[in-house]
Every structure is written in C-alpha cells, then in structure tokens.
Design a protein around this motif. Structure first.
Motif, short mmCIF file in Angstrom:
data_model
loop_
_atom_site.label_atom_id
_atom_site.label_comp_id
_atom_site.label_asym_id
_atom_site.label_seq_id
_atom_site.Cartn_x
_atom_site.Cartn_y
_atom_site.Cartn_z
N PRO A 1 -2.32 12.89 -3.98
CA PRO A 1 -2.69 12.43 -2.64
C PRO A 1 -2.04 13.34 -1.58
N PRO A 2 -2.54 13.24 -0.33
CA PRO A 2 -3.67 12.40 0.12
C PRO A 2 -5.00 13.02 -0.27
N PRO B 1 -4.31 8.05 1.94
CA PRO B 1 -3.00 8.73 1.85
C PRO B 1 -2.33 8.58 0.49
N SER B 2 -2.49 7.43 -0.18
CA SER B 2 -1.77 7.18 -1.43
C SER B 2 -2.69 7.22 -2.65
#
Length: 884
Positions: free
Chosen positions: A501-502, A520-521
């Motif tokens: 990620p992101p 993002p994760s």
C-alpha cells in the motif's frame, strides 16, 4: 537555322547554362514604320523545345488588348499598335510598336541595331512628294540624298545613337518632314568577366580560366571567339570558340595579371574583361613536435614543454598547437628555432597533441604525440537505478559505481551488508555497473570501492527497500436485480490481492475513466453508478501502487432500456385516405432495448403484431374500406413495461357515386315563367360535395351539401328547353348524372282573333275531357280493389329503377306533377311520364317512381321514345290543361 540558335542558347556560353529567354518578334520587311495599306509579317521565335508549334499573339491599341492564337509562328498585320507574342515553352516577348502611317513622307529604320551592324535608313515618299532628301540627326543635317532614298551606316557604334528624320518637297506647295526614328545601338554581347578556379593555387596544382559573357537574344546565333592573356601575353595557341582555358600546373613563375577577350568571328566587335591577379603559393614543410621531459612520471602538477619546428623556418611562419583536435594557443616567432609552449599538468591534459606550421601557403600538421597524466582515484559514488520508479520485487536493479577522478585502469568492487557482490575493471571513464533481479532478501545497505594502484576509496552506503507490486485486480459488478435496467444503481468493486500500500484504483467504461479511489492500507475500492442507456458496454479497473499498473479482466454489462411511448404514423398514397388505398401504419418507440414487439389496434381491437428484433419501428398494412374510419393506436413492449401510443383518428373518404338529377315543376302544364326546381343527389360519397348544374353543358350554378343533395331553381323561359345534367364532386373525382331532356311547350303570347281563341279553347277542352276520363278510370279501379288490366298508374320504370333518389317537394295544395325519365332494363326505349300526387301534408317527400306508385300516383301523360344513347333520357311536358 533556328535549331542552331536553340543549341547556342542552351550551350554554356559563359561557363554556366543560360537562363530561359523570352520570345522574340522579327519583322519582314524589317521596318517599324510603313505606309497604310501595306502589310508586315511578324515571326515569333521561342527558345523552348516547342517553338515551332502554336503561338499566342497580343495586340494593344488605344488601351484595348486583343489576343489570338495561330498554328504557326507567323502573323500578317496591317494595323498600328503594340504587338507581343509568346511561343510555346517560352515567356512573353517584349512589345514591338508598328506604325501604319498615312503621312506623305516616312523614314523607315530596323527594329534593333547592334554594334558592328550595317544599318539602312530608308526615306520613302508618296507620288506627290519630290525626293530631294535631307537626312537629319538630332536636328542637324547629316547628309543630302539626291538620287537615292537610303542612308547607310556601315559599322554601327555608340556614336550613331540619336533621333533621325528626313525631309522632301511636295509638288504643289512646300517642304514636308518625315516621322522621327530613334536609334539606340546595343551591344551584341555583355562585357566578359574572367572567372578563376583559384586565385591562390598551391604550387603544382591546376587552374581553370573561364571567360563569361551573354549574347543578346537577337544576336544569339552569332558565334564568339575567346582569347586569354597573362601580363599582355596571349596564352595557348590563340583564340578559340571555347570560353574555358585550363592550365594543368601552376608554378611560382606563373603568378601574374590575367584577363580575357571575347570577339565576334569577323572581329568587328571585341570586348576585354577586367584584369585579375593570381598568386601561386608555396606551402611550408611538415613540422616536428617534441615533449619534455620525456621519461618522467607525469603526475598532476608536473610542468611540461611542447616544441614545434619546421626545416624551412621563415619570419612569417605561424605555429598552432592542438590537444585532441582542439586548438590550445598559437605563436608567431622570428627566430629559426620554431615555437614552444609550457604548462603544469592536470587530469584534463591527458590525450594526443600535434602542431601545425603555416607560412601563408597552406598549413602543414605534425605527427601526434601522446601524453598520459597519472591521477589517484577519488572517492567513488554509488547509484541505484531501476526501470521502475520504485524498487519492487522482481524488478531489475542496476548498481553503478564511478570515481570522478583517477588514472585508468580502475578496479571497482560492489558490497551488500559487507558481502561482496563482485568486481569490475574500467579501462575508460564512466565507471562500471552490475545488475540483478530483486527479491525480498535484497533489502539493506550497499556500497562500492575504487582502486587504481594508489590505494582504494570507499563510497557512501545506500539503503534499499523492496516494494511488492500489485497483483492483477478482480472487478465485480453488483446490481439490485438479475438484469441491469436504466435507473438501477450499479456498484463496481475492484480488489488486488497482493501489493504494497497505498494502492490507487481506477474504474473504466469502454476505456473512459469513470473515477478513482485510493486505499492507504490496502484492500478493495468501490464505485457507484446510476445506470442510463449509455452505460451498456465493457467495464474494467486498474490497480497501481507506484510500480507497474495492473488491469483487470473486462466485464460486459448490458443495460436494458424500457421502451418509450411509441409514435403511430399513417402513410397513404395521397393526402386524404380513400377507400381502396393501401394504408401503412408505422409504429416506433424512439428508445428501448431490442427486441421490441409492436401491437396495432383499431378502436381497441387488435389488428396484428410485428416484432422488431434489432430495434427501430414496425409496419402494418391495411387495404382501406369505409369501415376503417376510426381511432387507431399501437403498443410497444420489450418485456419491461408496455407503452401505448397516442390515439390517431383516421377518416376514410368515399368517392361520390353517379348522381341522379330530378326536375320538379309546380304543375303539370309547364309554361314560360314557371319555377323549375332541379335536384341533384349522389347516394354515396364523403361530404362536403359540390354539385354543378348544366343546361346543354352550360353551367347554370353550383351548390355544396353535406348530405341530401343540392337544389337549383330556374325561372323558365322559351330558351330553357333542352338537355339538363348535373355533376357531383367531393375532391376525389367528379361524377356526371344522366341527361334529362325538357321540352317546354305552351301558348304563344300573341293571341289574335276569336278563331285562335276558339281553337285553343277546343284543344284545352279535349285535353280536359281526356284527363278527366283517365282520372275516373283510376278512381273506379281503386274502388273495386283491383288493378286494371293495363294499369295507367303503374310505372314502367318499376321494372328496373335507378338508385333511390330523394326529393324535397314544396307544399302544393293541388296535385303535384313530377317529371322523370324511365329506362326499363337499360334498353334504348325511354318512357317519359308525368305523374300526379295528391298531397295531404304541407311538406311532403317524394321518392323514386316506385314510391310514387305505392302512394297512388297516376300517369297523366306518357310518351315512348327510342333514346339516342343509353345515357340520355327524354322528358316531354304536355301542353294540356292542368288536372286538379
């Protein structure tokens, strides 16, 4: 001769090819002024390959220009004015002015005069002029011509330029003067120019001299000779036709002043070029370059000396020094020891050196001398590079190590966390590199070393972190029902199962971006879309975490569009639908997914159905009858929701049938002044119907009616006997009735004497008795309840009556006569009948003869005739007394 001219023009007379020349006009006779009535032949010569073909001519006089074209290059003229020509393949010629003079005395001169020409000026006079000729030049007497008309200039030159005229004497009066002719002597060729291949040739090299000139167009066929000179001494064996002279080798003794001369073959015209100086150069010998000290170690900072010297030094020798082809500095010396330069060594001084010596006759280079400067390596620099912007697993990583300074060769060694990855030797500037594919184990610190024998140098450490690329994402589509329909909410979900990620997700419809979403994760992203008809097609998504982007598989989505309200239209062969026409019903829903099923309705009764598999509308055909008038509609259905069109009303028009004409009078005896009523009715036909009434095919009038026919009243005169007819027309074709003939008989207006009165009274009495007997017979027959064997009240027309015709009859208190023609079974026998009707009401309705019979009508007069045509009927009104 013309071919010779063309070859001379195309030949390199001046050392180069002459440019294209314009056309030229030649005169025969060669004069520009002639007497009126004479003729001059113009010849147009061009300098192209088509000069003997079609020629264009232009004539201008008093501001107007006329053009024409001839198949050959000649034109005969006899009009004053300005002439030009254009031969095929050549530009337009210069203008030539001709004067066809009406004067008594003219001076004739040629069109062009060149240096060396023999020129004739001719003074010509008409019969009334005596030639004691005097020639003037610039208003000064030039010569007296007593026995000749010609003045000769044997060898024209510039001094002969001027204005000329001549004079003579008229026999009856006085001195007369001719026109003025201006003579401008031209050069046959331009002043020659000497061209030299080299004005400073090297000793022993060849030189070519070229004498350039250009012939005048009118003298392009004159051959020229060329002569070349050095210091007033002719070169070679003499003059020749060639404008070039080649000297195979030039030496120092050949330096001097050179010039050339051009002359016509007969040497009556010559011209010399300007003088040019040619200097033969002697080059210097090759110099020798030396380097000192020769055997010392050439470390940075050591001072070295370069010396350049030739075997034939002179005070004018110029020396130049070069390092790898780039000039360092130059020095001019006056001694015999050559020239030297000194400098302290740096790393940039390594390379090849040479010098040149130039005494003004060409520079000569020395042989090259190599110089190598020894430099310890500097601290190297390690750089990491990859084809991807981010270092990722599976990517190819390149480690590059380079020392900016240091004598070659240099040995470079690479390390990962103090573990050696290998070494490379560099024999040229630019450093070295190693490459390998990354795995997760390659994260950590890297450095390199450089060594050229004077001690190793170590680079700074560089940290590396491995990034995992995203895997190929998976796209899923979710709709609230099994089939996507316009208006539904579509949810697109995109997920990459692997990747650092992101991650940025992009959603596409037919390769057009719908939107993006960043996670993002890691994980999945979604995108919602309210469906329209345009949203059918292919969908995909893309995942990208800064490395190579990954694209999902394509998923197709078909969005069903409910049908819109269809539109029903009629198509008929004419503006008004008529019985028998083929009517085309077209039903179309402008929006809606196919296939679409169309239903057609008349007064809500199904006519039929048609399927449109690929969209568009549907058609249904009807052969029209009167029952097809009414309201129509159609329905479209593609499985979602059926839509009904608006109602459309159709009115089917019926052409009029053949009308029936009925004549009605107020009494049995019709006389002048009675009111005759004509009734015309078509039993079939769409309203509004226009009825026309005719007497002997002359229009009496017209009337429109929605139903029931039309009436026309006529106050009878003696001229109203004859044939009557009527015509019905509702715009779909006019129909004419059968003809009814009216015989109008009666008493004359002039009754003179008792005899006429008695005769007339007798006839009326007899007619009255006959009518009374007939009425009595009818009454007795009805009283006994039986018909007589020969029923006078029975109409012969009952056997084969026409279509029912309805008559509006005024209210008469007495018996009403009705006149009609009857034709039993369409035969050629016509019965003319007069019936009477006993009216009981104030307003009554009379029908056809069949109905009259049922009401007890009785024939009070009949006549049998043979009809001239089946369409004609005859009605005879008897002149008997009326029966009441």
């Amino acid at each position: 001769m013309l071919l010779w001219v063309i070859l001379l023009v195309l030949a390199p007379v001046s050392g180069q090819f002459v440019r294209t020349y314009k056309s030229i006009i030649f005169l025969q006779p060669p004069w520009t002024t002639v007497f009126r009535g004479e003729r001059v032949n113009l010849t147009c010569k061009g300098f192209g390959f088509y000069s003997s073909q079609k020629t264009k001519w232009y004539y201008r006089h008093l501001g107007k220009e006329i053009s024409r074209e001839t198949q050959k290059n000649t034109l005969e003229v006899q009009e004053s004015g300005e002439y030009r020509c254009q031969a095929q393949g050549s530009p337009l010629s210069s203008p030539v002015s001709l004067d066809f003079s009406s004067a008594s005395l003219i001076l004739q001169a040629p069109l062009s005069v060149f240096e060396g020409d023999s020129v004739v000026l001719r003074c010509r006079a008409k019969a009334e002029v005596t030639l004691k000729t005097t020639i003037y030049k610039n208003e000064n007497v030039l010569a007296f011509l007593n026995k000749t008309t010609d003045f000769h200039i044997s060898h024209a030159s510039l001094k002969d330029n001027g204005a000329y005229r001549c004079t003579g004497y008229k026999e009856t009066c006085c001195l007369v003067s001719s026109n003025t002719v201006k003579i401008q002597v031209q050069e046959s060729f331009t002043r020659p120019v000497l061209r030299v291949s080299s004005f400073q040739p090297i000793s022993g090299s060849p030189v070519t001299l070229t004498c350039e000139t250009r012939l005048s167009l009118e003298r392009s066929d004159v051959p020229l000779q060329f002569c070349f000179f050095r210091n007033d001494q002719m070169l070679g064996s003499g003059c020749s036709l060639s404008p070039k002279f080649r000297i195979t080798a030039m030496w120092s003794k050949d330096s001097g002043s050179y010039w050339c001369k051009a002359a016509t073959m007969c040497y009556n015209t010559t011209s010399n070029s300007l003088r040019s100086w040619i200097q033969v150069l002697i080059p210097a010998s090759h110099p020798v370059l030396t380097l000192s000290p020769e055997k010392a170690l050439n470390f940075e900072g050591t001072k070295v000396k370069l010396h350049c010297e030739t075997q034939e030094d002179s005070l004018r020798t110029l020396y130049k020094f070069y390092h790898d082809g780039v000039p360092l500095r130059h020095k001019s010396v006056r001694c015999e020891k050559g020239a030297s330069i000194s400098f302290s060594l740096t790393t940039e001084h390594s390379g090849n050196y040479y010098c040149t010596a130039d005494n003004g006759h060409g520079a000569k280079p020395s042989e090259a001398v190599s110089l190598s400067v020894t430099v310890p390596v500097s601290r190297p620099v390690l750089t990491l590079s990859s084809a991807e912007d981010l270092i990722s697993e599976g990517a190819k990583l390149t480690l590059h190590c380079e020392a900016q300074r240091g004598s070659l060769p240099i040995v470079y060694q690479f390390h990962h966390e103090d573990a050696s990855l290998g070494n490379r030797s560099a024999h040229s500037a630019g450093g070295v590199a190693i490459s390998f594919s990354l795995t997760a184990d390659h994260s950590g610190n890297y450095y390199c070393t450089a060594n050229n024998g004077f001690g190793p140098q170590r680079s700074e450490a560089v940290s590396l972190s491995i990034t995992v690329p995203v895997s190929r994402p998976i796209l899923t589509l979710r709709v609230p029902r099994a089939q996507a329909v316009v208006g539904d909410l579509l949810e697109l979900r995109c997920e990459a199962l692997r990747g650092s990620p992101p991650i940025m997700y992009w959603f596409y419809h037919e390769d057009v971006t719908l939107g993006s979403s960043s996670v993002p994760s890691g994980g999945e992203a979604s995108f919602n879309l309210s469906l329209t008809a345009e949203h059918s097609g292919n969908y995909s998504c893309e995942a990208n975490n800064g490395l190579v982007a990954q694209h999902s598989d394509t998923i197709s989505l078909s969005v069903i569009v409910p049908v819109s309200r269809p539109i029903l239209t009629f198509r008929a062969p004419r503006a008004q639908a008529v019985v028998g026409d083929l009517l085309e019903l077209h039903c179309e829903a402008l929006r809606g997914s196919s296939p679409i099923l169309y239903w057609f309705y008349h007064e809500d009764v199904t006519l039929g159905k048609v399927s449109a598999p690929s969209g568009g509308g549907a058609y249904f055909n009807l052969s029209l009858t009167t029952e097809h008038s009414g309201i129509y509609s159609c329905e479209a259905d593609n499985g979602l929701e059926a839509q009904r069109s608006e109602m459309v009303t159709l009115k089917v028009a019926v052409p009029v049938s053949r009308p029936v004409l009925t004549l009605r009078a107020p009494r049995a005896q019709v006389a002048v002044g009675d009111l005759l009523e004509l009734h015309c009715e078509a039993l079939r036909g769409s309203p509004l119907i226009l009825y026309q009434f005719y007497h002997e095919d002359v229009t009496l009038g017209n009337s429109s009616a929605l139903s029931g026919g039309a009436f026309f009243n006529l106050s009878l005169t003696a001229e109203h006997s004859g044939n009557y007819s009527c015509e019905a027309d509702n715009g779909l074709g006019a129909q004419r009735s059968e003809t009814v003939t009216l015989y109008l008989t009666g008493l004359t207006e002039n009754r003179s004497g008792p005899v006429a009165t008695g005769v007339t009274g007798g006839l009326l009495s007899l007619a009255g008795l006959a009518a009374g007997a007939l009425l009595l017979y009818c009454w007795l027959s009805r009283k006994t309840g039986r018909e007589p064997a020969s029923d006078p009240c029975r109409s012969p027309s009952d056997l084969d009556s026409q279509e029912p015709t309805y008559h509006n009859v005024p209210a008469w208190e007495e018996l009403q006569p009705v006149y009609s023609n009857v034709n039993p079974r369409g035969e050629n026998v016509v019965y003319s009948e007069v019936r009477i009707i006993r009216e009981k009401k104030k307003h009554a309705v009379a029908s056809n003869p069949r109905h009259l019979r049922n009401k007890g009508s009785c024939i009070i007069y009949s006549e049998v005739k043979v009809a001239s045509t089946p369409a004609s009927r005859c009605l005879f009104l008897a002149s008997s007394a009326p029966h009441r």
